[in-house]
Design an enzyme around this catalytic site. Structure first.
Site, PDB file in Angstrom:
ATOM      1  N   ALA A 120       7.593  13.019 -36.952  1.00 54.00           N
ATOM      2  CA  ALA A 120       7.616  12.482 -35.595  1.00 54.00           C
ATOM      3  C   ALA A 120       6.260  12.759 -34.965  1.00 54.00           C
ATOM      4  O   ALA A 120       5.537  13.659 -35.398  1.00 54.00           O
ATOM      5  CB  ALA A 120       8.718  13.160 -34.794  1.00 54.00           C
ATOM      6  N   GLY A 147      10.232  14.202 -39.609  1.00 51.53           N
ATOM      7  CA  GLY A 147      10.909  12.922 -39.380  1.00 51.53           C
ATOM      8  C   GLY A 147      10.626  11.919 -40.488  1.00 51.53           C
ATOM      9  O   GLY A 147      11.435  11.011 -40.729  1.00 51.53           O
ATOM     10  N   GLU A 184      13.055  12.706 -43.077  1.00 50.29           N
ATOM     11  CA  GLU A 184      14.364  12.318 -42.539  1.00 50.29           C
ATOM     12  C   GLU A 184      14.536  10.800 -42.550  1.00 50.29           C
ATOM     13  O   GLU A 184      15.623  10.291 -42.818  1.00 50.29           O
ATOM     14  CB  GLU A 184      14.525  12.879 -41.116  1.00 50.29           C
ATOM     15  CG  GLU A 184      14.664  14.402 -41.136  1.00 50.29           C
ATOM     16  CD  GLU A 184      14.540  15.037 -39.750  1.00 50.29           C
ATOM     17  OE1 GLU A 184      13.622  14.640 -39.004  1.00 50.29           O
ATOM     18  OE2 GLU A 184      15.348  15.914 -39.428  1.00 50.29           O
ATOM     19  N   GLU A 222       8.929  21.467 -39.570  1.00 50.15           N
ATOM     20  CA  GLU A 222       9.078  21.650 -38.120  1.00 50.15           C
ATOM     21  C   GLU A 222       9.030  23.123 -37.724  1.00 50.15           C
ATOM     22  O   GLU A 222       8.603  23.472 -36.634  1.00 50.15           O
ATOM     23  CB  GLU A 222      10.407  21.030 -37.640  1.00 50.15           C
ATOM     24  CG  GLU A 222      10.478  19.517 -37.699  1.00 50.15           C
ATOM     25  CD  GLU A 222      11.040  18.990 -39.024  1.00 50.15           C
ATOM     26  OE1 GLU A 222      11.018  19.713 -40.038  1.00 50.15           O
ATOM     27  OE2 GLU A 222      11.505  17.831 -39.017  1.00 50.15           O
TER      28      GLU A 222
HETATM   29  C1  HXC Z   1       0.973  13.183 -34.602  1.00 48.62           C
HETATM   30  C2  HXC Z   1      -0.243  13.494 -36.517  1.00 48.62           C
HETATM   31  C3  HXC Z   1       0.897  13.972 -37.194  1.00 48.62           C
HETATM   32  C4  HXC Z   1       2.115  14.017 -36.488  1.00 48.62           C
HETATM   33  C5  HXC Z   1      -0.782  14.019 -38.539  1.00 48.62           C
HETATM   34  N1  HXC Z   1      -1.253  13.542 -37.378  1.00 48.62           N
HETATM   35  N2  HXC Z   1       0.522  14.289 -38.454  1.00 48.62           N
HETATM   36  N3  HXC Z   1      -0.191  13.098 -35.230  1.00 48.62           N
HETATM   37  N4  HXC Z   1       2.092  13.630 -35.195  1.00 48.62           N
HETATM   38  N5  HXC Z   1       3.253  14.409 -37.053  1.00 48.62           N
HETATM   39  C6  HXC Z   1      -2.620  13.126 -37.072  1.00 48.62           C
HETATM   40  C7  HXC Z   1      -3.537  14.317 -36.923  1.00 48.62           C
HETATM   41  O1  HXC Z   1      -3.445  14.850 -35.624  1.00 48.62           O
HETATM   42  C8  HXC Z   1      -4.857  13.672 -37.196  1.00 48.62           C
HETATM   43  O2  HXC Z   1      -5.301  12.948 -36.063  1.00 48.62           O
HETATM   44  C9  HXC Z   1      -4.552  12.649 -38.259  1.00 48.62           C
HETATM   45  O3  HXC Z   1      -3.163  12.402 -38.160  1.00 48.62           O
HETATM   46  C10 HXC Z   1      -4.844  13.162 -39.658  1.00 48.62           C
HETATM   47  O4  HXC Z   1      -4.182  14.390 -39.833  1.00 48.62           O
HETATM   48  P1  HXC Z   1      -4.902  15.713 -40.401  1.00 48.62           P
HETATM   49  O5  HXC Z   1      -4.056  16.866 -40.001  1.00 48.62           O
HETATM   50  O6  HXC Z   1      -6.330  15.731 -40.032  1.00 48.62           O
HETATM   51  O7  HXC Z   1      -4.768  15.435 -41.965  1.00 48.62           O
HETATM   52  P2  HXC Z   1      -4.695  16.503 -43.161  1.00 48.62           P
HETATM   53  O8  HXC Z   1      -5.658  17.634 -42.917  1.00 48.62           O
HETATM   54  O9  HXC Z   1      -4.801  15.705 -44.396  1.00 48.62           O
HETATM   55  O10 HXC Z   1      -3.230  17.139 -43.061  1.00 48.62           O
HETATM   56  C11 HXC Z   1      -2.114  16.313 -43.301  1.00 48.62           C
HETATM   57  C12 HXC Z   1      -0.806  17.019 -42.830  1.00 48.62           C
HETATM   58  C13 HXC Z   1      -0.985  17.477 -41.361  1.00 48.62           C
HETATM   59  C14 HXC Z   1      -0.527  18.223 -43.731  1.00 48.62           C
HETATM   60  C15 HXC Z   1       0.308  16.023 -42.978  1.00 48.62           C
HETATM   61  O11 HXC Z   1      -1.447  16.370 -40.576  1.00 48.62           O
HETATM   62  C16 HXC Z   1       0.264  17.967 -40.748  1.00 48.62           C
HETATM   63  O12 HXC Z   1       0.669  19.119 -40.979  1.00 48.62           O
HETATM   64  N6  HXC Z   1       0.894  17.144 -39.921  1.00 48.62           N
HETATM   65  C17 HXC Z   1       2.095  17.542 -39.182  1.00 48.62           C
HETATM   66  C18 HXC Z   1       3.292  17.581 -40.088  1.00 48.62           C
HETATM   67  C19 HXC Z   1       4.528  17.995 -39.329  1.00 48.62           C
HETATM   68  O13 HXC Z   1       4.586  19.110 -38.784  1.00 48.62           O
HETATM   69  N7  HXC Z   1       5.513  17.107 -39.269  1.00 48.62           N
HETATM   70  C20 HXC Z   1       6.751  17.378 -38.518  1.00 48.62           C
HETATM   71  C21 HXC Z   1       6.607  16.868 -37.119  1.00 48.62           C
HETATM   72  S1  HXC Z   1       7.983  17.258 -36.157  1.00 48.62           S
HETATM   73  P3  HXC Z   1      -6.585  13.401 -35.207  1.00 48.62           P
HETATM   74  O14 HXC Z   1      -6.728  12.295 -34.197  1.00 48.62           O
HETATM   75  O15 HXC Z   1      -6.234  14.712 -34.627  1.00 48.62           O
HETATM   76  O16 HXC Z   1      -7.707  13.468 -36.216  1.00 48.62           O
HETATM   77  C22 HXC Z   1       9.163  16.196 -36.629  1.00 48.62           C
HETATM   78  C23 HXC Z   1      10.484  16.335 -35.918  1.00 48.62           C
HETATM   79  C24 HXC Z   1      11.395  15.219 -36.216  1.00 48.62           C
HETATM   80  O17 HXC Z   1       8.989  15.353 -37.450  1.00 48.62           O
HETATM   81  C25 HXC Z   1      12.483  15.147 -35.211  1.00 48.62           C
HETATM   82  C26 HXC Z   1      13.184  13.842 -35.217  1.00 48.62           C
HETATM   83  C27 HXC Z   1      12.430  12.650 -34.766  1.00 48.62           C
END
Ligand code: HXC
Length: 259
Positions: free
Chosen positions: A67, A110, A113, A133
Site C-alpha cells: 500500500a 498490500g 495481499e 508492515e
Molecule cells: C510508497 C513506495 C513504496 C510504498 C516503495 N516506494 N515502496 N512508496 N509506498 N509501499 C517508493 C520509494 O519511496 C521510492 O520513491 C521508490 O518507490 C523506489 O523505492 P526504493 O525504496 O528506493 O527502492 P529499493 O531501495 O529498491 O527498495 C525496494 C523496497 C522498499 C524493499 C520494496 O521500497 C520498501 O521497503 N518499500 C516498502 C515496502 C513495505 O513496507 N510495504 C508494506 C506497505 S504497508 P522515492 O520517490 O522516495 O525515490 C501495506 C499495508 C497494506 O502494504 C494494508 C492494506 C492496504
C-alpha cells in the site's frame, strides 16, 4: 475507461483480459485510486462475456511494494474508517471470473495481499513475497494474516508477519503460495497458457467451481460439501454440461458457449 495507474487490455488474447499495474516509479505502490481502478475494470469485465479469465501483473520488474505508505503516513484510525478502503478489496474479491496473478519482483504488504486475493499465483524466479508492515509499526490489513496463514501454514506466516522476512519464489512454491515458478521472460506467456486452458472450459462451470474452492476457506467441511454439491447440480442446468459430455462421447473437442 481511462485509467491513471493501470494499463488494461480486454483482448490481450482470446477471452483473456490483462491488467497491468502502472506506477513504476513508486514500485506500483497501491494508492486508493489504483485499487479503485482495478475494482472498476474487474466490475466491467465481469459483465463482459468475451472475457473469461483475467491476468493481473505488475510487469517484469515489480508486482507491488505494498500500500502507498506516503498516502497512509498521516492517516488516523478515524480517517481510515471513513475512507473504508477495504470495501474496494472486498469488491475485488467478489469478482466472478478467475484472476491469475503473474508476479515478478517484490510482492510486499498490500502487494502480497493483492496477489493472494487473486485465484492463483504464477511467479517469476525474481519474485519475493513478504508482509513487512511490522517494520513500519503496523501489521497486514488486507488479508495478510488470514490468507497467508491459510496458504503457507501458521509457522511460516507467523515468521513472515512478525519479522517481515521476504520469501523467494522457490520458497513460496514449496510452501504452497504459488502454483509455479518460471523465468521472468516467460512469466506472462505462462500466465496466458494457464488462462487459455481455463478460458477453453465452460465459463459457467468455471464460475461455480471457483466459488466452491473459495468457499473451502469460508465454511465448515460439511457446509462446503453441501455448497459444492449444489453447484455441481447447477452445472447440469447449463447447455455447456450437455455439450461437454456429448463431445466426450462423440470423441471431439467441446465448444463451450457459457450458456
Ligand atoms: C510508497 C513506495 C513504496 C510504498 C516503495 N516506494 N515502496 N512508496 N509506498 N509501499 C517508493 C520509494 O519511496 C521510492 O520513491 C521508490 O518507490 C523506489 O523505492 P526504493 O525504496 O528506493 O527502492 P529499493 O531501495 O529498491 O527498495 C525496494 C523496497 C522498499 C524493499 C520494496 O521500497 C520498501 O521497503 N518499500 C516498502 C515496502 C513495505 O513496507 N510495504 C508494506 C506497505 S504497508 P522515492 O520517490 O522516495 O525515490 C501495506 C499495508 C497494506 O502494504 C494494508 C492494506 C492496504
Amino acid at each position: 475507461m481511462a485509467f491513471e495507474f493501470i494499463k488494461v487490455n480486454p483482448q490481450y488474447d482470446k477471452h483473456i483480459g490483462l491488467i497491468e499495474l502502472n506506477r513504476p516509479k513508486e514500485l506500483n505502490a497501491l494508492n486508493r485510486q489504483l485499487m479503485l481502478e482495478i475494482r472498476d475494470v474487474l466490475r466491467e469485465w465481469d459483465e463482459d462475456d468475451n472475457i473469461r479469465v483475467v491476468i493481473l501483473t505488475g510487469g517484469e520488474r515489480v508486482f507491488a511494494a505494498g500500500a502507498d505508505i506516503k498516502q497512509m503516513a498521516d492517516a488516523t484510525a478515524i480517517s481510515m474508517l471513513g475512507i473504508d478502503q477495504f470495501s474496494t478489496w472486498d469488491q475485488i474479491k467478489k469478482t466472478k471470473k478467475p484472476i491469475i496473478a503473474a508476479v515478478s519482483g517484490f510482492a510486499l504488504g498490500g502487494g502480497c495481499e493483492l496477489a493472494m486475493t487473486c485465484d492463483l499465483i504464477i511467479a517469476s524466479e525474481t519474485a519475493q513475497f513478504g508482509q513487512p508492515e511490522i517494520n513500519i509499526g503496523t501489521m497486514p490489513g488486507a488479508g495478510g494474516t488470514q490468507r497467508l496463514t491459510r496458504a503457507v501454514g501458521k509457522s511460516l506466516a507467523m515468521e513472515m508477519v512478525l519479522t517481515g522476512r521476504f520469501i523467494t519464489a522457490e520458497e513460496a512454491q514449496r510452501a504452497g503460495l504459488v502454483v509455479r515458478v518460471v523465468p521472468v521472460e516467460v512469466l506472462l506467456a505462462e500466465a496466458v497458457k494457464t488462462a487459455k486452458q481455463i478460458a477453453a472450459k465452460s465459463p459457467i462451470a468455471v464460475r461455480l467451481a471457483k466459488e466452491s474452492v473459495n468457499n473451502a476457506y469460508e465454511t465448515t467441511l460439511d457446509e462446503g460439501l453441501q455448497f459444492e454439491r449444489k453447484n455441481f447440480y447447477l452445472t447440469f442446468a447449463s447447455e455447456d454440461q450437455k455439450e461437454g459430455m456429448k463431445a466426450f462421447v462423440e470423441k471431439r473437442a467441446p465448444d463451450f458457449k457459457g450458456r
